[in-house]
Motif scaffolding. Structure first.
Motif, PDB file in Angstrom:
ATOM      1  N   PHE A   1     120.118 -13.118  50.355  1.00 55.13           N
ATOM      2  CA  PHE A   1     120.552 -13.977  49.254  1.00 55.13           C
ATOM      3  C   PHE A   1     122.004 -14.430  49.429  1.00 55.13           C
ATOM      4  CE2 PHE A   1     122.714 -14.146  45.074  1.00 55.13           C
ATOM      5  CZ  PHE A   1     122.112 -15.284  44.566  1.00 55.13           C
ATOM      6  N   LEU A   2     122.872 -13.494  49.880  1.00 56.04           N
ATOM      7  CA  LEU A   2     124.282 -13.838  50.068  1.00 56.04           C
ATOM      8  C   LEU A   2     124.471 -14.829  51.216  1.00 56.04           C
ATOM      9  CD1 LEU A   2     125.842 -10.304  49.525  1.00 56.04           C
ATOM     10  CD2 LEU A   2     126.083 -12.278  48.006  1.00 56.04           C
ATOM     11  N   LYS A   3     123.541 -14.821  52.170  1.00 56.83           N
ATOM     12  CA  LYS A   3     123.634 -15.758  53.302  1.00 56.83           C
ATOM     13  C   LYS A   3     122.931 -17.080  52.998  1.00 56.83           C
ATOM     14  CE  LYS A   3     123.949 -12.050  56.742  1.00 56.83           C
ATOM     15  NZ  LYS A   3     123.299 -11.334  57.851  1.00 56.83           N
ATOM     16  N   LYS A   4     121.817 -17.029  52.228  1.00 55.61           N
ATOM     17  CA  LYS A   4     121.056 -18.249  51.888  1.00 55.61           C
ATOM     18  C   LYS A   4     120.780 -18.244  50.389  1.00 55.61           C
ATOM     19  CE  LYS A   4     118.672 -18.251  56.384  1.00 55.61           C
ATOM     20  NZ  LYS A   4     117.348 -18.238  57.063  1.00 55.61           N
ATOM     21  N   PRO A   5     121.804 -18.457  49.540  1.00 54.16           N
ATOM     22  CA  PRO A   5     121.636 -18.292  48.091  1.00 54.16           C
ATOM     23  C   PRO A   5     120.658 -19.283  47.465  1.00 54.16           C
ATOM     24  CG  PRO A   5     123.814 -19.160  48.615  1.00 54.16           C
ATOM     25  CD  PRO A   5     123.178 -18.781  49.913  1.00 54.16           C
ATOM     26  N   THR A   6     120.641 -20.506  47.934  1.00 56.61           N
ATOM     27  CA  THR A   6     119.802 -21.520  47.271  1.00 56.61           C
ATOM     28  C   THR A   6     118.319 -21.280  47.514  1.00 56.61           C
ATOM     29  OG1 THR A   6     120.108 -22.921  49.220  1.00 56.61           O
ATOM     30  CG2 THR A   6     121.603 -23.286  47.346  1.00 56.61           C
ATOM     31  N   GLU A   7     117.960 -20.716  48.665  1.00 55.89           N
ATOM     32  CA  GLU A   7     116.547 -20.581  49.036  1.00 55.89           C
ATOM     33  C   GLU A   7     115.927 -19.267  48.552  1.00 55.89           C
ATOM     34  OE1 GLU A   7     116.364 -21.082  53.287  1.00 55.89           O
ATOM     35  OE2 GLU A   7     118.033 -22.503  53.225  1.00 55.89           O
ATOM     36  N   THR A   8     116.734 -18.322  48.206  1.00 54.44           N
ATOM     37  CA  THR A   8     116.171 -16.975  47.982  1.00 54.44           C
ATOM     38  C   THR A   8     116.500 -16.399  46.609  1.00 54.44           C
ATOM     39  OG1 THR A   8     118.136 -16.046  49.029  1.00 54.44           O
ATOM     40  CG2 THR A   8     116.200 -16.383  50.430  1.00 54.44           C
ATOM     41  N   GLN A   9     116.853 -17.282  45.641  1.00 49.62           N
ATOM     42  CA  GLN A   9     117.235 -16.776  44.322  1.00 49.62           C
ATOM     43  C   GLN A   9     116.060 -16.070  43.638  1.00 49.62           C
ATOM     44  OE1 GLN A   9     119.267 -19.676  42.011  1.00 49.62           O
ATOM     45  NE2 GLN A   9     119.578 -18.331  40.246  1.00 49.62           N
TER      46      GLN A   9
ATOM     47  N   TRP B   1     122.993  -5.752  41.164  1.00 56.39           N
ATOM     48  CA  TRP B   1     122.813  -6.723  40.078  1.00 56.39           C
ATOM     49  C   TRP B   1     124.159  -7.049  39.431  1.00 56.39           C
ATOM     50  CZ3 TRP B   1     117.546  -6.698  37.286  1.00 56.39           C
ATOM     51  CH2 TRP B   1     117.390  -7.884  36.539  1.00 56.39           C
ATOM     52  N   ARG B   2     124.943  -5.991  39.131  1.00 51.68           N
ATOM     53  CA  ARG B   2     126.238  -6.211  38.464  1.00 51.68           C
ATOM     54  C   ARG B   2     127.236  -6.875  39.402  1.00 51.68           C
ATOM     55  NH1 ARG B   2     125.742  -0.339  35.593  1.00 51.68           N
ATOM     56  NH2 ARG B   2     124.376  -1.027  33.900  1.00 51.68           N
ATOM     57  N   LEU B   3     127.190  -6.487  40.673  1.00 48.30           N
ATOM     58  CA  LEU B   3     128.078  -7.145  41.643  1.00 48.30           C
ATOM     59  C   LEU B   3     127.785  -8.635  41.722  1.00 48.30           C
ATOM     60  CD1 LEU B   3     128.378  -4.750  44.730  1.00 48.30           C
ATOM     61  CD2 LEU B   3     130.274  -5.761  43.471  1.00 48.30           C
ATOM     62  N   LEU B   4     126.499  -8.974  41.837  1.00 44.77           N
ATOM     63  CA  LEU B   4     126.117 -10.383  41.999  1.00 44.77           C
ATOM     64  C   LEU B   4     126.402 -11.187  40.739  1.00 44.77           C
ATOM     65  CD1 LEU B   4     122.719  -9.878  43.874  1.00 44.77           C
ATOM     66  CD2 LEU B   4     124.832 -10.776  44.847  1.00 44.77           C
ATOM     67  N   SER B   5     126.255 -10.560  39.561  1.00 43.16           N
ATOM     68  CA  SER B   5     126.429 -11.310  38.313  1.00 43.16           C
ATOM     69  C   SER B   5     127.893 -11.437  37.908  1.00 43.16           C
ATOM     70  CB  SER B   5     125.635 -10.638  37.194  1.00 43.16           C
ATOM     71  OG  SER B   5     126.084  -9.301  37.020  1.00 43.16           O
ATOM     72  N   THR B   6     128.743 -10.505  38.326  1.00 44.11           N
ATOM     73  CA  THR B   6     130.153 -10.551  37.889  1.00 44.11           C
ATOM     74  C   THR B   6     131.083 -11.139  38.954  1.00 44.11           C
ATOM     75  OG1 THR B   6     130.452  -8.283  38.668  1.00 44.11           O
ATOM     76  CG2 THR B   6     129.901  -8.572  36.339  1.00 44.11           C
ATOM     77  N   ASP B   7     130.885 -10.786  40.220  1.00 46.42           N
ATOM     78  CA  ASP B   7     131.822 -11.241  41.250  1.00 46.42           C
ATOM     79  C   ASP B   7     131.095 -11.384  42.592  1.00 46.42           C
ATOM     80  OD1 ASP B   7     133.924 -11.835  42.865  1.00 46.42           O
ATOM     81  OD2 ASP B   7     135.207 -10.162  42.219  1.00 46.42           O
TER      82      ASP B   7
ATOM     83  N   GLU C   1     131.810  -9.218  50.183  1.00 53.45           N
ATOM     84  CA  GLU C   1     132.705  -8.352  50.959  1.00 53.45           C
ATOM     85  C   GLU C   1     132.121  -6.944  51.107  1.00 53.45           C
ATOM     86  OE1 GLU C   1     136.444  -8.427  48.993  1.00 53.45           O
ATOM     87  OE2 GLU C   1     136.949 -10.459  49.661  1.00 53.45           O
ATOM     88  N   VAL C   2     131.426  -6.483  50.071  1.00 56.41           N
ATOM     89  CA  VAL C   2     130.856  -5.136  50.117  1.00 56.41           C
ATOM     90  C   VAL C   2     129.596  -5.098  50.968  1.00 56.41           C
ATOM     91  CG1 VAL C   2     129.749  -3.332  48.724  1.00 56.41           C
ATOM     92  CG2 VAL C   2     131.832  -4.442  47.899  1.00 56.41           C
ATOM     93  N   VAL C   3     128.653  -5.985  50.657  1.00 54.79           N
ATOM     94  CA  VAL C   3     127.335  -5.915  51.290  1.00 54.79           C
ATOM     95  C   VAL C   3     127.372  -6.414  52.728  1.00 54.79           C
ATOM     96  CG1 VAL C   3     124.922  -6.647  51.122  1.00 54.79           C
ATOM     97  CG2 VAL C   3     126.231  -6.175  49.041  1.00 54.79           C
ATOM     98  N   LEU C   4     128.189  -7.434  52.999  1.00 56.53           N
ATOM     99  CA  LEU C   4     128.238  -8.004  54.344  1.00 56.53           C
ATOM    100  C   LEU C   4     129.489  -7.560  55.100  1.00 56.53           C
ATOM    101  CD1 LEU C   4     127.070 -11.667  53.562  1.00 56.53           C
ATOM    102  CD2 LEU C   4     125.698  -9.705  54.264  1.00 56.53           C
TER     103      LEU C   4
END
Length: 938
Positions: free
Chosen positions: A477-485, A512-518, A524-527
């Protein structure tokens, strides 16, 4: 007819008939009867009722009959101790028989009869046999001393048998020498504090001379003894190696491994620049290779030892790769060991050969072995850089032959891996594949489809696969956000709402909280960039490896664990380490090695990080504790510390005012150069003499300070049991002095004690002995001896000790702080020149400064008090009216602490003392300061 006839009788009233036959006047009939008795005894029948009749048969000249009677005696003497005394006179008589075989038989049997009542009667016969003219009798008597020592150690020491045993090391017969060494080694193991095997160059020479002539087991005893010797320099080490090398060609594999152990240990002292060093490496390879042609069980033992040798010195077997190639009929345990050694020996020169061999293993029928081989290619890829083509070819080959997944260095094989996705059935392989898809999602066009296929059976997957799938889809999702929401919402919903697994749910909420807040922080964390995988991850920790090298040829080298990890019982286990490098060999070592001339074994042990302490206490084994020797220092190097501040430099430079009139001459230039590092620059003036002027003397010892007993466990917390105590150190022994008070209404019995792992390995050296039941309102005082060979775990604070005490009511837990001065050892006085060199060598950041307030002591009184607690004054000087004491102490685990204590003598208005401490392990400084304050103020 064979002796099997003695085992076939089924007669009733057999004991009565045997009794009659044993008392027969006919010698042959008597011998037949004894054989029947031994046969009955062998199959488990109780023939102890015939004890007096069998003992009467001892009075015979027939050697065969005498052997049978002695065999019966050894078996039943313990259950019939009163009857066994009847045999004493015969033993005494047989020890003076003209036939040496009978004398030896008598003394051997004496050692096997483990009855306290008769041991004192056997001392005189044993003394005569130890000095017998026949070597066969002497060698048998030597082993008898060890057996007698096991029954009654005090008796053996009082009778002077240990000194006689030491004299036998100089015996003219090699087998007598070997048995004397074996007996002394056995006794030394049970009493490690006693220096029985006090080896010196003269005794070593005698052992090496006997080595060539004694039997194979005698050679093993002597070689193991040699391995415990510390040569004084590299020349002596080389000389010993030259005389031990011929043992490498011995037919007995135990002799070969014992010789390898000696050579591996003494090679530490040889410079790698020596021609002899290279020659020794070449000589070590053939015997190790020969061991691999033995039976599978012996091969396995040899391979486990070779695994250690290869980790320490891979150059020994670097040209012998083919020997470790797996044969089709090798047992699986041999195959796996060979595979591990192949990886360790893999290099640029042989990697193509190794890969070709591993390729063949992919066709094996044993699935587990195939998986190990696949993993081996990954380990080789990490270890050795070779051409891209070779690795890709190998990776593609494995992908087509196995369902396992390896993580290759080259991404071009990902397409082939994705094609084999359906063939994966192992959770570990599926998780690895999902990781690859998520990690390289930008290179895989249909990454979302591949991951979505796993989502269909999400709840049927193992936890390992579920966690990996969650992370992989978040990466995608972080690499292809539009296709995998939609895909990421689906997996987060499955993980947080539909799952009962707390690990999976927590990770889902975090994402979930990481993606929704920042989202930026989430990226930076996941990748985050992954650290490089090192080939060192599967290697044994260096200090443990050094210790295991000292145990080559023993169970420790097969388990790859130190003996104290699996040996239980009353005997202590000595921690061994390789000898330090000599000055001539330091050029080949890393800069962290200890300075030349540092005391051997003075480096501190590595203290592990604190673990699950509650779990340790809940799993206590409250059986008798293991007693043993003081812990030998390991070879870990630590940084240095500056305790003297700038004071030492002034001593080394211009002469301070008022100290020039010295009665001592300055040391020679060579000594000064050896003691002081080159960076000091300035020559040593006569000021140095004053630094080492101890003419004021040190007072006599008055005993280490003992704190008053404190309540450690109140009665209200221990169902009526109150425990008070303190710690003491006397004559080199540490004790926990306990006071147990029963404030309950019931009797307390069955006491036992156990310590949790702690910073200095403190452990009970004996069981908690409460000899009588503890009645209500009764108090008992107990001194529990301690040693420092327990498991080590860094505690917070460092001197924290967690204790469990058990009785017939319950198990109770408490913790207490032990004063560090009980760990100060008696040999803690550092040589003056070494003190100077070490002081300068320790880094300034390791220096700690303290004040001891309101301590109106004279310099001499302070020095005397401290010395009584093993804090030794190395030097004393007076600067501008201040007395400065330079002191050293050593802890039980080999850590040295250096100190500078400043005192204002004769000035009642200045009662504060200034203390500077320097140590390679600075975390102990605070506790050493507390020890100083406690000792000086009490």
């Amino acid at each position: 007819m064979t002796d099997s006839k003695y085992f076939t009788t089924t007669k009733k009233g057999e004991i009565f008939e045997l009794k009659a036959e044993l008392n027969s006047d006919k010698k042959e009939k008597k011998k037949e009867a004894v054989k029947k008795v031994i046969a009955s005894m062998t199959v488990g029948k109780d023939v102890s009722a015939l004890f007096p009749d069998v003992v009467n048969c001892m009075q015979t000249d027939n050697l065969e009959l005498k052997k049978l009677v002695y065999l019966y005696l050894m078996n039943y003497a313990k259950s019939q101790p009163d009857m066994a005394i009847m045999a004493v006179n015969t033993f005494v008589k047989d020890c003076e028989d003209p036939n040496p075989l009978i004398r030896a038989l008598a003394v051997r049997t004496m050692g096997c009869i483990r009855v306290d009542k008769i041991t004192e009667y056997l001392c005189e016969p044993l003394r005569k046999c130890l000095k017998d003219e026949d070597p066969y009798v002497r060698k048998t008597a030597a082993v008898c001393v060890a057996k007698l020592h096991d029954i009654n150690a005090q008796l053996v020491e009082d009778q002077g048998f240990l000194d006689t045993l030491k004299d036998l090391i100089s015996d003219s017969n090699p087998m007598v020498v070997a048995n004397a060494v074996a007996a002394l080694s056995e006794i030394a193991e049970s009493h490690p504090s006693s220096n029985l095997l006090d080896l010196n160059p003269q005794s070593i020479n005698k052992l090496l001379t006997a080595l060539n002539e004694c039997t194979e087991w005698g050679q093993i005893f002597i070689l193991d003894c040699l391995a415990n010797y510390m040569p004084k320099d590299d020349r002596e080490a080389q000389s010993i190696c030259e005389r031990v090398t011929p043992r490498l060609s011995h037919a007995n594999s135990a002799v070969v491994l014992s010789a390898v152990k000696v050579l591996m240990k003494f090679m530490e002292m040889l410079s790698k620049d020596l021609d002899y060093y290279a020659t020794l490496l070449k000589k070590l390879a053939p015997p190790l290779v020969t061991l691999l042609s033995a039976e599978p069980e012996l091969q396995y033992v040899a391979l486990r030892n070779i695994n250690l040798i290869v980790q320490k010195r891979p150059e020994i077997l670097k040209h012998e790769m083919k020997v470790f190639f797996v044969k089709y009929n090798d047992p699986i345990y041999v195959k796996l060991e060979k595979l591990d050694i192949m990886i360790r020996l893999a290099s640029q020169a042989n990697i193509a050969q190794v890969l070709a061999e591993l390729k063949e293993y992919a066709t094996e029928v044993d699935v587990d072995f195939v998986r190990k081989a696949v993993r081996a290619i990954g380990r080789c890829a990490i270890k050795v850089e070779v051409s891209r083509f070779i690795w890709e070819a190998a990776c593609l080959h494995w992908c087509s032959h196995t369902g396992s997944i390896m993580l290759p260095r080259y991404e071009s094989v990902i397409a082939t891996l994705c094609e084999n996705l359906d063939s994966l059935d192992e959770p570990e392989a599926r998780a690895a594949m999902i990781w690859i898809v998520g990690e390289y999602a930008e290179r895989i066009d249909n990454a979302d489809e591949l991951l979505e296929s796993f989502l269909e059976g999400f709840h049927d997957e193992s936890t390992q696969v579920q966690l990996q799938l969650l992370t992989a889809i978040v990466k995608l999702f972080l690499k292809k956000p539009t296709e995998t929401q939609e895909l990421v919402q689906q997996v987060l919903s499955l993980a947080t709402q539909d799952s009962d697994n707390p690990d999976l749910r927590d990770r889902g909420y975090i994402y979930w909280r990481l993606l929704s807040t920042d989202p930026v922080a989430a990226k930076e964390v996941v990748l985050a960039e992954k650290p490089l995988i090192s080939e060192e991850t599967d290697l044994i920790e260096p200090t443990l490896l050094d210790e295991l090298i000292c145990y080559i040829g023993t169970l420790a080298s097969v388990y790859h664990k130190p003996p104290n990890a699996f040996v239980e019982g009353g005997r202590g286990v000595v921690h061994k380490s390789l000898p330090p490098r000599t000055a001539s060999s330091e050029s080949t070592e890393s800069p962290e090695t200890a300075p030349a001339g540092a005391p051997a074994g003075d480096q501190p042990d590595v203290i592990p990080a604190q673990g699950d302490l509650l779990g340790d206490l809940l799993n206590l084994d409250l059986g008798p504790p293991v007693s043993g020797p003081p812990l030998a220092a390991s070879s870990v190097q630590m940084g240095a510390v500056d305790l003297l501040g700038g004071g030492l430099d002034s001593l080394m430079g211009d002469e301070p005012e008022g100290i020039g009139d010295s009665n001592f001459g300055a040391p020679s230039a060579s000594v000064a150069a050896a003691a002081a590092p080159a960076r000091l620059g300035a020559p040593i003036s006569s000021g140095l003499s004053d630094l080492f002027d101890l003419t004021s003397g040190v007072g006599t010892l008055s005993g280490s300070y003992v704190a008053p007993k404190a309540v450690w466990l109140p009665a209200m917390k221990a169902k009526g049991l109150e425990i008070s105590g303190t710690f003491t150190r006397q004559a080199g022994s540490i004790s926990m002095d306990l006071q147990l008070t029963n404030k309950a209404l019931q009797v307390m019995t069955d006491f036992a004690i156990q310590f949790n792992r702690n910073s200095f390995g403190l452990a009970p050296a004996a069981p908690l002995q409460v000899h009588v039941p503890l009645s209500p309102n009764q108090t008992v005082e107990i001194s529990l001896p301690l040693n420092t060979v327990g498991s080590v775990l860094k505690m917070e604070p460092l001197n924290n000790l967690q204790v469990a005490v058990k009785n017939n009511i319950d198990v109770f837990y408490f913790s207490t702080l032990y004063p560090l001065h009980v760990l100060f050892v008696e040999d803690g006085k550092m040589d003056r020149q070494m003190f100077l060199a070490t002081w300068k060598d320790i880094a300034n950041e390791n220096e700690a400064q303290f004040q001891i307030r309101d301590c109106p002591l004279s310099t001499e009184a302070a020095s005397n008090k401290l010395q009584s607690s093993n804090i030794f004054t190395v030097a004393k000087r007076n600067v501008e009216g201040q007395d400065m004491l330079y002191q050293s102490l050593k802890l039980t685990n080999g850590i040295w602490v250096l100190a500078e204590l400043r005192i204002q003598p004769g000035n009642p208005s200045f009662t504060d003392l200034e203390l500077s401490l320097k140590c390679r392990a600075p975390e102990v400084s605070q506790h050493v300061h507390q020890a100083y304050e406690t000792i000086l103020k009490n």
